[in-house]
Motif scaffolding. Structure first.
Motif, short mmCIF file in Angstrom:
data_model
loop_
_atom_site.label_atom_id
_atom_site.label_comp_id
_atom_site.label_asym_id
_atom_site.label_seq_id
_atom_site.Cartn_x
_atom_site.Cartn_y
_atom_site.Cartn_z
N ARG A 88 -27.90 -19.53 27.38
CA ARG A 88 -27.17 -20.80 27.28
C ARG A 88 -27.14 -21.53 28.62
N LEU A 89 -27.24 -20.77 29.73
CA LEU A 89 -27.18 -21.39 31.06
C LEU A 89 -28.57 -21.56 31.68
N GLU A 90 -29.60 -21.42 30.85
CA GLU A 90 -30.99 -21.58 31.33
C GLU A 90 -31.29 -20.65 32.51
N MET A 91 -30.84 -19.41 32.36
CA MET A 91 -31.13 -18.38 33.37
C MET A 91 -32.07 -17.37 32.74
N PRO A 92 -32.88 -16.69 33.53
CA PRO A 92 -33.73 -15.65 32.94
C PRO A 92 -32.84 -14.51 32.45
N PRO A 176 -15.83 -28.43 21.95
CA PRO A 176 -16.28 -28.03 20.61
C PRO A 176 -17.71 -27.47 20.56
N HIS A 177 -18.63 -28.03 21.30
CA HIS A 177 -19.98 -27.47 21.29
C HIS A 177 -20.37 -27.05 22.70
N GLY A 178 -19.40 -26.54 23.43
CA GLY A 178 -19.59 -26.21 24.85
C GLY A 178 -19.96 -24.76 25.09
N THR A 179 -19.32 -24.17 26.11
CA THR A 179 -19.72 -22.83 26.55
C THR A 179 -18.61 -21.79 26.34
N GLY A 180 -17.65 -22.11 25.45
CA GLY A 180 -16.54 -21.19 25.24
C GLY A 180 -16.95 -19.82 24.72
N ASP A 210 -7.70 -24.98 19.40
CA ASP A 210 -9.09 -25.45 19.27
C ASP A 210 -9.18 -26.88 19.80
N PRO A 211 -10.20 -27.15 20.60
CA PRO A 211 -10.27 -28.43 21.29
C PRO A 211 -10.52 -29.62 20.35
N ALA A 212 -11.06 -29.38 19.16
CA ALA A 212 -11.38 -30.50 18.28
C ALA A 212 -10.12 -31.02 17.57
N ASN A 240 -16.16 -20.61 16.94
CA ASN A 240 -17.38 -20.47 17.74
C ASN A 240 -17.22 -21.01 19.17
N SER A 241 -15.95 -21.29 19.55
CA SER A 241 -15.74 -21.63 20.96
C SER A 241 -14.89 -20.60 21.70
N ILE A 242 -14.77 -19.38 21.13
CA ILE A 242 -14.10 -18.31 21.88
C ILE A 242 -15.13 -17.23 22.26
N LEU A 243 -14.76 -16.42 23.24
CA LEU A 243 -15.66 -15.35 23.66
C LEU A 243 -15.65 -14.24 22.60
N PRO A 244 -16.84 -13.77 22.17
CA PRO A 244 -16.85 -12.64 21.22
C PRO A 244 -16.47 -11.35 21.95
#
Ligand code: PLP
Ligand code: COI
Length: 340
Positions: A88-92, A176-180, A210-212, A240-244
């Motif tokens: 998600r962060l464009e890291m290898p 809502p569609h971020g990195t949560g 929820d932010p929405a 889908n915006s919380i850490l699993p």
């Protein structure tokens, strides 16, 4: 020889240990990595992590078991989650086998810092990755460093198993569609103002909605929620915006398969919270920290389990999970990674 540390009185803070693992990604490949003694990092002033916060991390613990082994708990799931953060962060991605090997090496090299069985403390492991080469236009770095250090810790909240008081935050933790749903350092940077504000107001933590729609329960700054209904069902928010959380996913298995409880992972409306019997925060650092009171803009929700002790179902979940981690109770296949 175990280090001379007052294990019983450790809080959740950094204590430098002897060895950490470092691997570097350059020209499209990871090197083998190695254990080193230097706890400091030298990097360019324009490193990607310093300018655009390109970093993510993990957290897991090493435990001394009842019969004297040293183990970690489900490190494969931390490896998987780091991979999803990297993507998600464009890291290898940092390969799973290398991740497990780094965990094993660091724990072995710092075995004297693994708190003894029964001390209430554990060795916290912090794997992390960041963009290290100079980046000035907004884009991913080309070079990365993966590190993993260990630090002995006690309870995340002062008071250990004493119920805490939390507030409904006016700030959002995630978009809502971020990195949560990943463990990006940036998520924690933007939670700092909210946690400092909560502490200044006398609360231990924040409950984020929820932010929405701001109608549903999400999580706290560093843990997922578990609720127990009055008829002993274990309920945890689905979003889908919380850490699993690995702890939460494990506790749902413990609740169902070990304790025979009904479990539900579903949207939890804030409106329902007043009807629950118990509430807890779950995570690697938090283990299960009981919540006694939730305050929404001055309106108090007092959980029936009270402010003195963990609720009875939360306590059973806590005892069973920690029993599995400390080798007192048989674990499901693959949950325990024995190191020594
Ligand atoms: N939620 C957040 C925001 C966290 O930082 C953590 C800690 O890792 C958790 C939940 C719990 O996850 P886990 O149980 O995998 O440690
Ligand atoms: C963990 O539980 O491992 C975390 O990363 C949470 C953090 C608040 C310490």
């Amino acid at each position: 020889m175990s280090k001379n540390i007052d294990w019983q009185n450790l809080g959740f803070s950094y204590i430098q240990t002897d060895k950490r693992f470092v691997a570097n990604y350059k020209n499209g490949a990871w090197d083998n990595g190695s254990l080193i003694e230097d706890a400091n990092i030298v990097m360019n002033e324009c490193a990607g992590v310093l300018q655009y916060a390109q970093t993510c991390f993990e957290g897991l613990k090493a435990y001394t078991t009842k019969d004297g082994h040293i183990v970690t708990f489900r490190p494969d799931l931390n490896a998987d989650r780091l991979i999803s953060s990297c993507k998600r962060l464009e890291m290898p991605v940092f390969p799973k086998d290398k991740f497990i090997d780094a965990v094993t090496q660091v724990v072995k090299a710092n075995a004297d810092y693994v708190p003894p069985y029964g001390s209430g403390a554990t060795l916290y492991l912090r794997p992390y990755m960041f963009g290290i080469n100079p980046v000035i236009g907004v884009k991913p770095a080309d070079e990365y460093q993966f590190r993993l250090f260990a630090t002995p810790v006690g309870p995340y909240f002062k008071g250990g198993a004493k119920p805490i008081t939390i507030k409904v935050s006016d700030f959002d933790r995630a978009a809502p569609h971020g990195t949560g749903n990943i463990k990006a350092g940036a998520n924690y940077a933007m939670s700092l103002h909210a946690i400092v504000t909560a502490h200044q107001e006398g609360f231990d933590e924040n409950m984020y909605l929820d932010p929405a729609t701001r109608t549903k329960v999400e999580e706290t700054g560093g843990a997922n929620f578990l609720f127990i209904t009055k008829d002993n069902k274990v309920v945890t928010p689905k979003s889908n915006s919380i850490l699993p959380s690995i702890t939460r996913r494990s506790l749902m298995v413990v609740a169902k398969d070990y304790l025979g409880l009904e479990v539900e992972e579903r949207e939890v409306f804030f409106e329902e919270v007043k009807d629950f019997a118990e509430c807890g925060l779950c995570g690697t650092a938090a283990v299960i920290s009981p919540v006694g009171k939730i305050v929404d803009h001055g309106k108090e929700i007092c959980l029936p389990s009270g402010m003195d002790d963990m609720g009875p179902v939360t306590k059973k979940l806590y005892d069973t999970l920690t029993g599995i981690q400390m080798g007192e109770i048989d674990a499901p296949d693959g949950w325990i990674h024995r190191i020594k």
